[in-house]
Write a protein that holds these residues in place. Structure first.
Motif, short mmCIF file in Angstrom:
data_model
loop_
_atom_site.label_atom_id
_atom_site.label_comp_id
_atom_site.label_asym_id
_atom_site.label_seq_id
_atom_site.Cartn_x
_atom_site.Cartn_y
_atom_site.Cartn_z
N PRO A 163 12.56 -4.77 -21.06
CA PRO A 163 11.63 -4.71 -19.92
C PRO A 163 10.18 -4.93 -20.35
O PRO A 163 9.40 -5.55 -19.63
CB PRO A 163 11.81 -3.30 -19.38
N THR A 220 -0.31 -4.49 -14.66
CA THR A 220 0.96 -5.21 -14.74
C THR A 220 1.00 -6.20 -13.57
O THR A 220 0.19 -6.09 -12.64
CB THR A 220 2.14 -4.24 -14.61
N GLY A 269 1.31 -4.42 -10.48
CA GLY A 269 0.03 -3.77 -10.24
C GLY A 269 -0.93 -4.68 -9.48
O GLY A 269 -1.64 -4.25 -8.58
N ALA A 320 0.11 -4.83 -6.01
CA ALA A 320 -0.23 -3.56 -5.36
C ALA A 320 -1.69 -3.53 -4.92
O ALA A 320 -2.03 -2.98 -3.87
CB ALA A 320 0.07 -2.40 -6.31
N PRO A 374 11.53 4.07 -6.36
CA PRO A 374 10.48 4.47 -7.31
C PRO A 374 9.20 3.64 -7.14
O PRO A 374 9.26 2.48 -6.76
CB PRO A 374 11.12 4.19 -8.67
N ILE A 375 8.07 4.27 -7.43
CA ILE A 375 6.79 3.57 -7.35
C ILE A 375 6.62 2.72 -8.61
O ILE A 375 6.67 3.24 -9.72
CB ILE A 375 5.62 4.56 -7.25
N LEU A 376 6.42 1.42 -8.42
CA LEU A 376 6.13 0.55 -9.56
C LEU A 376 4.67 0.65 -9.93
O LEU A 376 4.30 0.85 -11.08
CB LEU A 376 6.42 -0.91 -9.19
N ALA A 377 3.82 0.48 -8.93
CA ALA A 377 2.37 0.59 -9.08
C ALA A 377 1.88 0.89 -7.67
O ALA A 377 2.05 0.06 -6.79
CB ALA A 377 1.79 -0.73 -9.58
N ASP A 378 1.31 2.06 -7.47
CA ASP A 378 0.95 2.51 -6.11
C ASP A 378 0.17 1.44 -5.37
O ASP A 378 -0.79 0.92 -5.94
CB ASP A 378 0.05 3.76 -6.12
N LEU A 415 9.54 -0.15 -5.97
CA LEU A 415 10.50 -0.97 -6.74
C LEU A 415 11.21 -2.00 -5.86
O LEU A 415 11.36 -3.16 -6.24
CB LEU A 415 11.53 -0.05 -7.40
#
Lengths: 385, 347, 133
Positions: free
Chosen positions: A118, A140, A143, A146, A195-199, A203
């Motif tokens: 990953p 990222t 990100g 986001a 799940p939060i990847l980047a607020d 996901l």
């Protein structure tokens, strides 16, 4: 100038294809496309790929692809433009055939991501951004999406669940696509609870690691008719455009110049406007990119993209059927191959071979790929008139 | 040691990181709940801070206040015992970050907790001799302590930068004289490549801290002909609350003279930043004409003592935060976050 | 191992937030440009940007950070609109993710950005933090 036809398409399933190598993927999709076209030779190969140099340390993909297919001596072009690699390879092949310099061209889009960790994939996903001032901050790729998502919700007072609905629709269409990575139906709550990847990006709003390859064969309309192809799918417009690499310079617009510019040029070539388009295959690398793309392509007004999605406007029987085979989220996003998958799916629609997801009376389809958060875009318009 | 030409403090800046851990939280971790701890809380550097970044922050504050061209700085010396590089000068990074490169001399000083005052003394010498116009002396540390060691209840993080130059009517304060007292006394040390310092427990007191600070201060007062009551403030190195108070008592200073510079209860011992941050806190409140005694202590061992006379209150209309404000600007973390911040979990 | 020369080349820009300004049309850029994107002029000079600004949008990196950033998770990355109108991408520090808001005033701070293992160089650069009140 020649009018250009797509005479053969093929693709592999998208997913974590543990037993398939880069070469296996290329050969599978290319031979399917060649068989579909009913030929065994082409004059040139265009390969679109984003990460083989990073993830497989395999460069020189032009030669690699030609050799994998047992061709010898023919020229090959390898093209990299992140998520636009495949669609740009198509665009370049189109120009070559259109000019008359090339007879038959094979376009292959390929990506093999599941071989890598990953962390390596995350690094590869950031390779389309400025390394010294964007990647260096530690942001990222999710990100960056986001940042756009938050600003969009704030600016247009749009609720997250409205945007998240894009994933729900994507999975719904993917459930009928035999090649799709994700066929599981989803509710909007599932997306917002993932799940939060980047607020605030979750996901299930973002594409994931995928392997896959798609291919198609191009030649002139005269040649296609000579071969007795019917119906003939024609390329009516094809364009690509760039924008500033540094997202902060252009984020405030919440609109991507590259998309708008490429669409403008493609429609100019096609000599009609967006209202003639029966369906669209756009690149929802994230939910927000899907929503903004619908606006930038002209299907809906600024800030109204999510409403169109929520109201069902993008469903198979909606105002503008979108990502009819699941899009990048549902079908999966083998990055460099994604643009070619879109084109293959558009061809299936135009030929009336899209199965349960067939759009009625589909005559004109548009495909749109966007790299990163908008630094590159391609728009292709296909028709079966 | 009296300079032939007087040298003054052109400007100064102190920096204390935002994070704090309560010593009661450290005590909870090691089963010492309920004990009376002299230090209430200690300042903890953020994950992305080290002695270099804190040196830059302090230097940036000093420069903002000074309004001089950084290119006029001739020397940058950083005193620290928590250098992020064993080999590569922190001064180079500070110089580049404040725009002072390249026509400067720069070096890092290590003498346990007195690296910062060594840097100051060296700058005074260079300026007094006319070799440079301005010098930047920094004392800074991310104080290190082994888990559960007594030290863990006192070590803090922070630093201070002093921009010094020839004494003028505008300088904040000037140095009357300084003395140093140095012997080979192994009370506290850190061997190369070890992450935490070791110490000889009670041996760090009488033959080490007290002997050196008392002698350096006595020699200074003798050289200048001063008595403790000639000073309005006294600032000593603060490894804990007891030592500076006792040293003051031994020398004849009152608690009142020590109070303003005593930061240990709410900051901890920021090693090379400890005494200098105390001086910053005093300069924040001192009035023109007042005299300050500063005595650092570096294990190993040595003490540098300075007599400083305040000329100007530097704060009128100034946007740089006071030390008292920095101490109030804080976010508490628990012991788990503390060990992550301080690199005590390895990954 | 991180590349020392690659880091070294960017030091002055990253340590001190220096961009560029077009000598012909006056447009200010960050990161620096060699050719003006507005008027096409190739004459640009280094330009020291404002060290204060406001958060325009932000995210919190919680998963799959790049190598060298994993110890800092979760960390805030924002687009900061500087007082001189230029937008920069930066980490926001000294703040918990829950406290960050669009419009929050921030100021420049000097921090460690990336460290890869214990052998290589430590890369420093600008970040932003809430303005000291």
């Amino acid at each position: 100038m020649h009018r250009v036809a797509v005479i053969g398409v093929g693709c592999t399933r998208v997913g974590e294809l543990w037993d398939k190598s880069l070469k296996d993927l290329i050969v599978e999709s290319a031979t399917k496309a060649l068989d579909d076209a009913g030929i065994d030779k082409v004059d040139i190969v265009y390969v679109g790929n984003a990460y083989s140099k990073i993830l497989q340390t395999q460069g020189n993909l032009g030669s690699f692809t030609v050799d994998s297919l047992g061709f010898e001596g023919i020229p090959a072009v390898s093209i990299e433009a992140a998520d636009c690699s495949g669609s740009l390879a198509f665009h370049e092949a189109y120009k070559a055939v259109r000019s008359g310099l090339v007879g038959k061209a094979l376009v292959v889009g390929v990506e093999k991501m599941s071989d890598s960790s990953p962390e390596e994939v995350a690094k590869a996903l950031m390779s389309c951004e400025d390394q010294d001032y964007v990647a260096f901050t530690g942001v990222t790729q999710p990100g960056l999406h986001a940042l756009v998502l938050r600003l969009y919700m704030e600016t247009f007072k749009v609720k997250h669940e409205e945007i998240a609905e894009f994933t729900v629709k994507a999975h719904k269409n993917a459930s009928n696509n035999p090649y799709a990575q994700f066929k599981n139906p989803l509710k909007v709550e599932d997306v917002l609870r993932s799940p939060i990847l980047a607020d605030p990006l979750r996901l299930l709003e973002y594409t994931t690691v995928a392997d896959g390859s798609a291919a198609l064969v191009l030649c002139s309309i005269e040649e296609a008719e000579k071969m007795g192809k019917k119906p003939v799918v024609e390329v009516l417009g094809s364009a690509s455009a760039t924008d500033k690499l540094y997202l902060p310079e252009r984020i405030g617009k919440l609109s991507f110049n590259a998309t708008r510019e490429a669409a403008k040029k493609a429609f100019e070539e096609a000599k009609f406007s967006v209202d003639k388009v029966n369906f669209v295959e756009t690149h929802d690398s994230s939910t927000i990119m899907g929503v903004i793309s619908l606006e930038d392509l002209g299907f809906v007004g600024k800030g109204r993209g999510a409403s169109l999605v929520v109201e069902g406007g993008i469903e198979i029987d909606g105002k503008i059927p979108t990502n009819t085979m699941g899009g990048s989220k549902g079908r999966g996003n083998p990055v460099g191959a994604t643009g070619v998958y879109q084109l293959v799916e558009a061809v299936l629609q135009l030929r009336g071979e899209a199965g349960k997801n067939q759009v009625k009376d589909a005559k004109i389809g548009l495909t749109h790929t966007i790299a990163g958060v908008g630094n590159f875009a391609t728009v292709n318009i296909l028709g079966c008139l | 040691m009296k300079p032939e030409r007087l040298v003054g403090i052109v400007s100064y800046g102190g920096y204390i990181p935002i994070y704090r851990v309560k010593t009661s939280e450290i005590a909870r971790m090691w089963g010492r709940d309920g004990e009376t701890l002299q230090t209430e809380e200690v300042a903890v550097a953020a994950m992305d801070e080290d002695s270099v970044t804190m040196a830059v922050e302090a230097a940036r504050y000093a420069l903002k206040r000074a309004k001089i061209n950084p290119k006029e700085i001739g020397a940058i010396y950083v005193g620290s015992e928590s250098k992020p590089y064993a080999v590569k000068s922190s001064g180079t990074i500070v110089a580049e970050a404040i725009g002072a490169s390249p026509n400067i001399t720069a070096a890092d000083f290590e003498f346990a907790c007195k690296g910062g005052t060594e840097a100051l003394q060296t700058c005074i010498g260079l300026i007094a001799s006319g070799m440079i116009k301005y010098g930047l002396a920094i004392g800074v540390d991310t104080g290190q302590a082994a888990p559960s060691d007594e030290l863990e209840y006192t070590v803090g993080c922070g630093g201070a930068a002093f921009l010094v130059g020839p004494k003028t009517d505008e300088t904040v304060a000037y140095f009357e004289a300084s003395t140093s007292y140095v012997t080979d006394t192994p009370d506290f040390w850190r061997r190369a490549e070890r992450p935490y310092p070791s110490h000889a427990r009670r041996f760090t007191g009488e033959p080490a801290y007290f002997r050196h600070i008392v002698n350096a201060t006595k020699n200074l007062m003798a050289e200048l002909g001063y008595k403790p009551e000639d000073f309005d403030y006294a600032v000593f190195h603060q490894p804990n609350l007891k030592f500076p108070l006792k040293a003051g008592l031994m020398l004849g200073f009152t608690r009142k003279q020590l109070e303003h510079g005593l930061l240990i209860p709410s900051l901890g011992n920021a090693y090379a930043g400890s005494a200098l941050l105390g001086l910053v806190a005093v300069l924040d409140v001192a009035k023109p004409g007042q005299r300050i005694l500063l005595a650092s202590y570096g294990s190993g061992s040595g003490s540098d003592a300075f007599s400083i006379v305040v000329q100007n209150n530097p704060y009128r209309g100034n946007p740089i935060p006071f030390i008292s404000q920095m101490l109030k600007r804080k976010k508490y973390i628990d012991y788990a976050q503390y060990v992550k911040h301080r690199g005590k979990i390895v990954f | 191992m991180l590349s020392a020369p690659r880091y070294w080349r960017e030091i002055r820009y990253r340590y001190r937030l220096i961009g560029s300004r077009c000598l012909k049309c006056g447009k200010i850029y960050f990161p620096r440009r060699l050719v003006c994107a507005v008027c096409g002029s190739r004459k640009l000079e280094d330009y020291k940007l404002s060290e204060k600004g406001k958060i325009k949008t932000f995210t919190v990196i919680r998963r799959s950070p790049p190598l060298g950033y994993e110890k800092n998770v979760p960390y805030v990355v924002a687009v900061v609109e500087l007082e001189d109108g230029v937008n920069v991408l930066s980490q926001i520090v000294d703040v918990s993710p829950e406290e960050v808001k669009i419009g929050m005033p921030v100021e420049l701070t000097f921090r460690k950005v990336r460290e890869n293992g214990k052998e290589g160089i430590i890369e420093y650069g600008f970040k932003f933090r809430p303005i000291f009140e």
